[in-house]
Motif scaffolding. Sequence first.
Motif, PDB file in Angstrom:
ATOM      1  N   ILE A 117       0.823  -1.216   0.000  1.00 18.56           N
ATOM      2  CA  ILE A 117       0.000   0.000   0.000  1.00 18.56           C
ATOM      3  C   ILE A 117       0.857   1.267   0.000  1.00 18.56           C
ATOM      4  CG2 ILE A 117      -1.689   1.317   1.339  1.00 18.56           C
ATOM      5  CD1 ILE A 117      -3.026  -1.261   2.115  1.00 18.56           C
ATOM      6  N   PRO A 118       1.925   1.388   0.813  1.00 18.04           N
ATOM      7  CA  PRO A 118       2.776   2.580   0.720  1.00 18.04           C
ATOM      8  C   PRO A 118       3.410   2.754  -0.656  1.00 18.04           C
ATOM      9  CG  PRO A 118       3.180   1.448   2.784  1.00 18.04           C
ATOM     10  CD  PRO A 118       2.296   0.556   1.981  1.00 18.04           C
ATOM     11  N   ALA A 119       3.837   1.652  -1.304  1.00 18.84           N
ATOM     12  CA  ALA A 119       4.418   1.761  -2.642  1.00 18.84           C
ATOM     13  C   ALA A 119       3.380   2.254  -3.652  1.00 18.84           C
ATOM     14  CB  ALA A 119       4.985   0.418  -3.074  1.00 18.84           C
ATOM     15  N   THR A 120       2.157   1.770  -3.530  1.00 21.32           N
ATOM     16  CA  THR A 120       1.094   2.223  -4.429  1.00 21.32           C
ATOM     17  C   THR A 120       0.793   3.698  -4.219  1.00 21.32           C
ATOM     18  OG1 THR A 120       0.139  -0.005  -4.351  1.00 21.32           O
ATOM     19  CG2 THR A 120      -1.258   1.763  -5.189  1.00 21.32           C
ATOM     20  N   THR A 121       0.750   4.112  -2.978  1.00 18.31           N
ATOM     21  CA  THR A 121       0.508   5.527  -2.670  1.00 18.31           C
ATOM     22  C   THR A 121       1.621   6.402  -3.235  1.00 18.31           C
ATOM     23  OG1 THR A 121      -0.623   4.862  -0.632  1.00 18.31           O
ATOM     24  CG2 THR A 121       0.061   7.156  -0.814  1.00 18.31           C
ATOM     25  N   PHE A 122       2.854   5.935  -3.159  1.00 20.87           N
ATOM     26  CA  PHE A 122       3.980   6.689  -3.710  1.00 20.87           C
ATOM     27  C   PHE A 122       3.845   6.859  -5.224  1.00 20.87           C
ATOM     28  CE2 PHE A 122       8.005   6.426  -5.956  1.00 20.87           C
ATOM     29  CZ  PHE A 122       8.694   7.525  -5.453  1.00 20.87           C
ATOM     30  N   LEU A 123       3.475   5.797  -5.910  1.00 24.41           N
ATOM     31  CA  LEU A 123       3.336   5.880  -7.368  1.00 24.41           C
ATOM     32  C   LEU A 123       2.268   6.904  -7.757  1.00 24.41           C
ATOM     33  CD1 LEU A 123       3.541   2.095  -8.340  1.00 24.41           C
ATOM     34  CD2 LEU A 123       5.313   3.825  -8.629  1.00 24.41           C
ATOM     35  N   LEU A 124       1.196   6.965  -7.005  1.00 22.39           N
ATOM     36  CA  LEU A 124       0.113   7.866  -7.355  1.00 22.39           C
ATOM     37  C   LEU A 124       0.406   9.310  -6.957  1.00 22.39           C
ATOM     38  CD1 LEU A 124      -2.924   5.628  -6.300  1.00 22.39           C
ATOM     39  CD2 LEU A 124      -2.197   6.153  -8.632  1.00 22.39           C
ATOM     40  N   ARG A 125       0.982   9.523  -5.782  1.00 21.93           N
ATOM     41  CA  ARG A 125       1.125  10.881  -5.261  1.00 21.93           C
ATOM     42  C   ARG A 125       2.466  11.535  -5.590  1.00 21.93           C
ATOM     43  NH1 ARG A 125      -1.544  10.417   0.851  1.00 21.93           N
ATOM     44  NH2 ARG A 125      -3.645   9.766   0.171  1.00 21.93           N
ATOM     45  N   GLU A 126       3.542  10.774  -5.569  1.00 23.13           N
ATOM     46  CA  GLU A 126       4.859  11.378  -5.783  1.00 23.13           C
ATOM     47  C   GLU A 126       5.382  11.162  -7.199  1.00 23.13           C
ATOM     48  OE1 GLU A 126       7.768  10.999  -2.656  1.00 23.13           O
ATOM     49  OE2 GLU A 126       6.258  10.198  -1.272  1.00 23.13           O
TER      50      GLU A 126
END
Length: 335
Positions: free
Chosen positions: A134-143
């Motif tokens: 989940i943190p990796a997915t959030t990084f791809l979308l937001r950063e």
Amino acid sequence: MQETLHFASIPFQLHNPQFPFISRPNHLHLPPKSSTVALPSLPKPPFLIKSPEDESPTTSSPPPLQELLLYLDSLGVDSLYCLQSHPPLISTPLSQVKCTVDFLFSLGLTVQDLRRIFPMCPDLLTSPTSTVIIPATTFLLREAHVDAVNLRHVIHRRPRLLTRSVDRQLRPTLYFLQGTIGIEKVANCASLLSCCVESKFIPRMEYLQKLGFSYKDTIVMFRRFPALFCYSIKENLKPKFDYFVVEMGRELKELVVFPQYFSFSFDNRIKPRHKMCVEKQVCLSLPLMLKSSEARFRDLLEVYCGSSIPEQPCNFAFLLRLETSLFCFRLRKVC
């Protein structure tokens, strides 16, 4: 001396001449059936004695492997291949795998996608969902600014992205691609974020500089064609560069302008087309020689047979003249 004992009306002969001094009763009285005779307890054999550690209840039991494999098989995933290529899967709880599958479904991935990405990256099955995926997915979308509609395509192409640490891997690579190389839209090459800067990017940059490219030209090449970071030095860059310099006799600045040269097949595109140009005595630029379709390439050879094309084929006026010449050539062939 011989005497007879009366036991349940059955004659029983007792003859013991060694101990004549023992008095013998005339009748043998047995205890009633309800009474029990206490027998001495015998010590247990050593192999039956349990240690305190064995008697204490186990805190964690291994997951049911068969149930896990059956679940993956129900999805159409090659479970045995995943287990063989990634042995830690044997100790992964089934609940964790189901949680990962449910999360991937929520991102828009299909069962067909899972059948591809799990054998491709079995680490995804053992990575914790809440702390890694989940943190990796959030990084791809937001950063990294990967569009939500393109996220499924990015994961389908490079599922290893979801197994990488944001702080140790993804974010440092993002800063390198943006700051050092100067790539504005990293989302267009998001698969590179799973690569290590020290072990993958730096060695390829140093190799190009050893070939004679300046540091500035090296940065330009990787900025124009980021996929160049993924090519093997031994199997791709070296043989194609040697052929480019020795057999084709071209200048390095052509590779700076068109680093995509390394993406074309050496045996099926570069080598045969160069030989055809030599036979026709035609010198085409790298983009025209390699990017053109087979029919267009042969038309170019016929049009410019015995001549050469200027060094800057990307000029709009030149391209217009080229298209006009090709149109006239095709028209003559039809007539």
